[in-house]
Design an enzyme around this catalytic site. Structure first.
Site, mmCIF file in Angstrom:
data_model
loop_
_atom_site.group_PDB
_atom_site.id
_atom_site.type_symbol
_atom_site.label_atom_id
_atom_site.label_comp_id
_atom_site.label_asym_id
_atom_site.label_seq_id
_atom_site.Cartn_x
_atom_site.Cartn_y
_atom_site.Cartn_z
ATOM 1 C CE LYS A 1 -16.031 14.724 66.808
ATOM 2 N NZ LYS A 1 -17.189 15.596 67.488
ATOM 3 C CD GLU B 1 -27.052 17.377 62.603
ATOM 4 O OE1 GLU B 1 -27.585 16.923 61.462
ATOM 5 O OE2 GLU B 1 -25.712 17.357 62.615
#
Lengths: 431, 431
Positions: free
Chosen positions: B207, B192
């Site tokens: 995660k 990004e």
């Protein structure tokens, strides 16, 4: 007090022994995860009296009367690790009829008569799980049945037999002949004294049938699977693969036909580019590559056999079946709604790698190329190498065509005067 | 007639759009597998009126009132793909309170407050699934929670962030600098404009927390995770790794402490031998390597991000939740029974690769070795290379020691007169 569920274990060989041991050793963890203590109600064996000192198992639990064990009223869950069609099928059907959920590692039975077992499970409202039947400890059937339930699987490409992968890996990495590699596999316990089931692809074909049925929601049995073993794979084949930066693997391939209406299921040796994730699966490991429309390319890798890894898969299923029983629920049903027919091997679209021993004189390549053209098979590459004064080797790799067209091409090549011998024919996959 | 279930979709960005599209396109397959038709009841978006022509979706289904949507009586299943903590948490808790099962891809929320969500699901007797939150389309959480429920997971080692794997792979394969590789990743849409969450390891840490909680049946939150990003990885580090036949990867590592009583959870760049299955994970792919006591070494590989793959994972969960609803069942609960504490990073046992710029004169190696000995850190290999008339580079790889001892050793080295600079310090994993 925590509930308890009673487990009948059918078979106490390499896998069964580990199931019994882990049930005892992991008892507290299993209870916390299942929501109930899992207690062994009995273990059916062929002969009692042998040395069966398994940690934590009461010797009085052994019985030779498997039928009486599964029919006992106090058995909630039955684990079958006997293998083979009968008596396993009769015992499992009897257990389900009586209301027990069943967990099995029996690939032969599932591949021959999976629909009957699933139908019985549904009729009697019990669970039927068999993660251990394909690729040992690798979580594979649950991901295919459940995690990918929202996707469309297009292709499953697997190394599902550790024995043959070990042999082909040794041929590739050590330059061994097939016979040498087989002997080595036998001395290490990777291959049995009678290696037919592995070498001839019967084991892989049973697993391919199970995978295809789940992936494509269609009934597929072992007899539907096109099967070729690895006994004819030569050192020259392995060397040819190397020359094109590929490796020879015994693949189980399940795929939708190009029109999506049929299913192709086959087991055969094939050349696979070394860049493919399956190419680096070494030794006796298994791996299964899945291509799904939305998920893309997935791979599952791990030990495909062995008592302890297989017992892990059995116990995972057992915890799930126990949890369902406590929650008064059942797991996913057999799913054949798509009911796609299995297409004949001849209709399969694949590529061939063909080595020819030819006369080394002008016009030979033209004659060979004409045979390919006659069957509408287009050629991707040709390599020609002089082998002597008037002798050459011609290696042809084709573009995609139907197996029928490719086989007819090979047949045509054998009829050419200038072709002295077809040295090898092998399919090329994974591109 | 087949039952139908009504689905509220919260969020219609990259993932939500694909969920809506696939719900329509795969409608018949999903119905056959779930046992009920899945009908979109509404789609909550931030602004209506934007171009939202999704195949098969009635434009009147869009609403900006997410709260009203989840509180509708006719909604059975809620899919949340908004991301972030609020309003997602409030919406999911509201939905569960009202009796809807929920499917979410929200790693940040699960890693911050998974226990609250699981507790609510249990209290209200509904399902909570979130396969898409970790490693995108790769079936991973279901295998860990269910397939391995009969086993003991010892370690989870994962490449769970595609952006950083792409960057590190480019640095390794093309010799790019970090800045060049990042720019390339941004131009290809793999990173990004503000790449902080990926580069600094926040995404991987969330995660890791989710994976550790499931693997070790203990509550772990993102703040528990020791986190180091890849911004300081240099071309020299990558070259050093190459010299020892290793590769630099950003790893998420969840492991039982040596005594089995605690859990270590960390995200940092590390050198991994090229022979390790994770080393060959290229580009933006993800893969997770699991070491279990009985199952052995397993690996799960696939696309870790992207709208379509993530939608596959969401739909898999949705079919399971729908099937449970039709069967009046619920899936596995959050499981924290083991309640193991998270150990501090300093107690972690690991290995270090250390590069030093040192004076090239007798006695330097003795002085350096003395610092290692002082902290009980034993050395596996030392390589010394002259860099100029009186300048040398010393590369030390240690045996295993606690991170505290290794950090104290590095600190001691910086105090040596003969050490001009500590050029790099990186952990070595996977052996």
């Amino acid at each position: 007090m925590m509930a308890s569920l009673r487990v009948a274990l059918l078979g106490c060989g390499v896998v069964g022994t580990e199931v019994a041991r882990l049930l005892h050793e992991h008892g507290d963890d299993l209870a916390a995860r299942a929501g109930a203590r899992l207690e062994l109600a009995g273990i059916a064996v062929r002969r009692v009296g042998r040395d069966r000192s398994i940690t934590g198992v009461d010797p009085s639990l052994f019985t030779t009367d498997a039928r009486a064990l599964v029919e006992r009223d106090d058995v909630d869950l039955v684990v079958e690790v006997i293998g083979g069609i009968e008596p396993a099928r009769g015992l499992l059907l009897g257990a389900m009829e009586r209301g027990a959920s069943v967990v099995t590692a029996n690939k032969a039975l599932l591949a021959e008569d999976g629909v009957t077992l699933h139908t019985a499970a549904e009729k009697h409202g019990v669970d039927l799980y068999y993660e251990a039947a394909v690729a040992g400890a690798i979580p594979l059937l649950r991901p295919l049945r459940e995690s990918l339930a929202g996707d469309r699987i297009k292709r499953v490409l697997g190394i599902v037999n550790g024995t043959t992968n070990y042999i082909l890996d040794r041929m590739d990495s050590e330059g061994s002949s097939f016979a040498e590699a087989l002997e080595e596999a036998q001395s290490l316990g990777y291959a049995e004294a009678d290696p037919t089931a592995d070498i001839e692809g019967f084991d892989a074909a049973a697993k391919a049938a199970i995978l295809a049925g789940i992936a494509f929601h269609s009934p597929v049995v072992a007899a539907d699977v096109h099967r070729e073993g690895i006994a004819d794979v030569t050192s020259a084949d392995v060397a040819s693969a190397k020359a094109m930066n590929a490796v020879v693997k015994l693949l189980a391939i399940c795929e939708l036909s190009p029109d999506g209406q049929g299913v192709g299921v086959r087991v055969h040796p094939a050349m696979l580019p070394r860049t493919h994730p399956l190419a680096s699966v070494r030794g006796a490991y298994n791996a299964v590559f899945v291509e799904a429309e939305a998920a893309g390319r997935l791979m599952f890798y791990g030990p495909g056999a062995g008592g302890v890894p297989t017992a892990s898969a059995v116990l995972g299923d057992l915890v799930t079946a126990a949890r369902n029983r406590i929650g008064d629920a059942v797991g996913p049903r057999g799913s054949w709604y798509a009911d796609r027919p299995v297409r004949p091997m001849g209709a399969t679209v694949t590529r061939y790698h063909i080595s020819l021993d030819v006369d080394d004189r002008p016009g030979v390549l033209a004659a060979v190329a004409a045979v390919f053209a006659e069957h509408d098979v287009s050629i991707e590459t040709v390599r020609q190498r002089s082998e002597g004064p008037d002798d050459a080797e011609l290696v042809v790799v084709t573009h995609q065509a139907t197996d029928d067209a490719l086989a007819a091409t090979v047949d045509g090549l054998t009829r050419l005067d200038t072709v002295r011998a077809v040295l090898s024919v092998m399919r090329v996959e994974g591109e």
